[in-house]
Design a protein around this motif. Structure first.
Motif, PDB file in Angstrom:
ATOM      1  N   GLU A   1     -10.739  -0.592 131.194  1.00 33.68           N
ATOM      2  CA  GLU A   1      -9.856  -1.640 131.479  1.00 33.68           C
ATOM      3  C   GLU A   1      -9.050  -2.010 130.185  1.00 33.68           C
ATOM      4  O   GLU A   1      -9.253  -1.799 129.033  1.00 33.68           O
ATOM      5  CB  GLU A   1     -10.699  -2.794 131.558  1.00 33.68           C
TER       6      GLU A   1
ATOM      7  N   SER B   1      -3.194  -6.868 133.582  1.00 36.85           N
ATOM      8  CA  SER B   1      -4.486  -6.151 133.272  1.00 36.85           C
ATOM      9  C   SER B   1      -4.370  -4.926 134.288  1.00 36.85           C
ATOM     10  O   SER B   1      -3.724  -4.948 135.351  1.00 36.85           O
ATOM     11  CB  SER B   1      -5.863  -6.928 133.631  1.00 36.85           C
ATOM     12  N   LEU B   2      -5.118  -3.770 133.954  1.00 34.65           N
ATOM     13  CA  LEU B   2      -5.057  -2.487 134.705  1.00 34.65           C
ATOM     14  C   LEU B   2      -6.384  -1.905 134.387  1.00 34.65           C
ATOM     15  O   LEU B   2      -6.935  -2.093 133.353  1.00 34.65           O
ATOM     16  CB  LEU B   2      -3.835  -1.539 134.255  1.00 34.65           C
TER      17      LEU B   2
ATOM     18  N   TYR C   1      -9.458   1.073 135.770  1.00 36.68           N
ATOM     19  CA  TYR C   1      -9.726   2.315 136.608  1.00 36.68           C
ATOM     20  C   TYR C   1     -11.216   2.405 136.607  1.00 36.68           C
ATOM     21  O   TYR C   1     -11.721   2.368 135.676  1.00 36.68           O
ATOM     22  CB  TYR C   1      -9.013   3.426 135.776  1.00 36.68           C
TER      23      TYR C   1
ATOM     24  N   TRP D   1      -8.212   2.209 141.405  1.00 46.46           N
ATOM     25  CA  TRP D   1      -7.231   1.625 140.581  1.00 46.46           C
ATOM     26  C   TRP D   1      -7.056   0.091 141.194  1.00 46.46           C
ATOM     27  O   TRP D   1      -6.947  -0.194 142.223  1.00 46.46           O
ATOM     28  CB  TRP D   1      -5.913   2.364 140.509  1.00 46.46           C
TER      29      TRP D   1
ATOM     30  N   GLU E   1      -4.840  -3.732 139.352  1.00 46.17           N
ATOM     31  CA  GLU E   1      -3.884  -4.265 138.432  1.00 46.17           C
ATOM     32  C   GLU E   1      -3.613  -5.757 138.876  1.00 46.17           C
ATOM     33  O   GLU E   1      -3.592  -5.985 140.021  1.00 46.17           O
ATOM     34  CB  GLU E   1      -2.653  -3.518 138.167  1.00 46.17           C
TER      35      GLU E   1
END
Length: 347
Positions: free
Chosen positions: A181, A197-198, A200, A238, A240
């Motif tokens: 993250e 924010s992203l 996985y 994913w 975001e």
């Protein structure tokens, strides 16, 4: 529950924190189902069809659990604006009693050994960095983690019955999730903040030897399917988010009144909504945006116009296959765009 925590400062820049929690749970449950009516028949096929929909059964169960949770974190401050951490934690999800009916034995009696669902026990390892840059105008957080869950609560298919397949909630040996993250917050101007924010996540059924089969491969002779190594259901790979906040004093009011604007947008990739991973329960990627604009006073009141699902996105929230192999799929559609008005008062 009993809880204890210790904080130990080893050096000026290194700290260790640890804690323990003990939880004791007692659960009792009973289940009664009755079936009656319908046309009289001697056809075994029709009798089996009825039983595949619902079978009368009565049972009771008792469960006692005592579980220890624990966690330890080490944090090191590399500079006045950056520090790193590493942690390990052991937690659990409560077990319980299956209140949706059990599989039956050769005497057509509930198999009581399947009535109790054991608690999930998860072990997580995590590490990351947190930084504050440009005079605290920019903050960046990075993290990576690995989680292993034993006795994961999922649907088990009992193929030993001669009447029909039966799925019931139980425990599978293991599930793992690995991910990373990144979060960032930027103060663009006084009162104007951007956040993003992203994330996985790769979740897998490490061991799932007797899972439900996808509808598209089921036949009259289909039993359970081995889902070991397959992707974990209901977990987007994913995701975001983006948030915008702007607050500014209204001209001519001093600091008494201020206008504000809020916008948040969240996107997630596609995922399967059911453990069988059927193509009929795949939920496509979607984006959801909300917004609000208004005025607030230092006296405590606030008035705002808001919109949920601002762009009227059309998506499916969840899809699940009904118990048994009837082919029935249940789902929840998205909410339409909703525009409203709020008034808040604080004393």
């Amino acid at each position: 529950a009993a809880f204890g925590e210790v904080n130990w400062k080893i050096a000026s820049r290194l700290t260790l924190t640890g804690g323990l929690r003990y939880t004791h749970e007692v659960k009792d449950g009973s289940y009664d189902t009755f079936t009656f009516g319908g046309p009289a028949t001697t056809s075994q096929a029709l009798i089996n069809a009825r039983l595949s929909v619902l079978r009368g059964q009565t049972y009771a169960a008792h469960n006692v659990e005592g579980i220890v949770s624990a966690g330890a974190t080490s944090a090191c401050r590399f500079s006045d604006t950056t520090f790193g951490y590493a942690s390990s934690a052991r937690g659990f999800k409560s077990g319980g009693i299956n209140m949706s009916g059990l599989s039956l034995n050769a005497a057509n009696q509930p198999v009581l050994a399947t009535a109790v669902i054991r608690p999930e026990v998860n072990q997580t390892w995590e590490g990351g960095l947190k930084s504050r840059l440009f005079g605290d105008r920019l903050s960046v957080d990075l993290a990576g983690y690995y989680t292993r869950v034993r006795d994961f609560q999922a649907t088990i298919v009992d193929s030993s019955q001669t009447v029909a397949l039966r799925g019931y909630l139980s425990n599978i040996p293991e599930v793992t999730v690995a991910g990373a993250e990144a979060d960032a917050t930027l103060l663009v101007l006084p009162g104007f903040t951007l956040r993003g924010s992203l994330a996985y996540a790769d979740g897998r059924y490490s061991r799932y030897p007797a899972g439900p089969c996808p509808l598209e491969v089921q036949t009259s002779g289909t039993t359970a399917c081995n889902l070991t190594g397959q992707s974990l259901a209901s977990l987007p790979r994913w995701s975001e988010t983006l948030l915008v906040d702007y607050v500014h004093a209204l001209p001519g009011t001093g600091d008494r009144l201020s206008g504000f604007l809020h916008l948040d947008s969240a996107w997630r990739s596609g995922f399967s909504g059911d453990p069988s991973l059927s193509r009929f329960t795949y939920i496509s990627a979607y984006n959801l945006t909300n917004a609000s604009i208004g005025i607030r006073s230092v006296r405590g009141w606030e008035v705002a116009l808001f919109a949920r699902n601002l762009f009227d996105a059309d998506y499916i929230q969840n899809l699940t296959i009904q118990a048994g192999n009837s082919g029935l799929i249940l789902g929840s559609p998205s909410e339409p765009r909703i525009i409203g008005f709020t008034l808040r008062m604080r004393g």
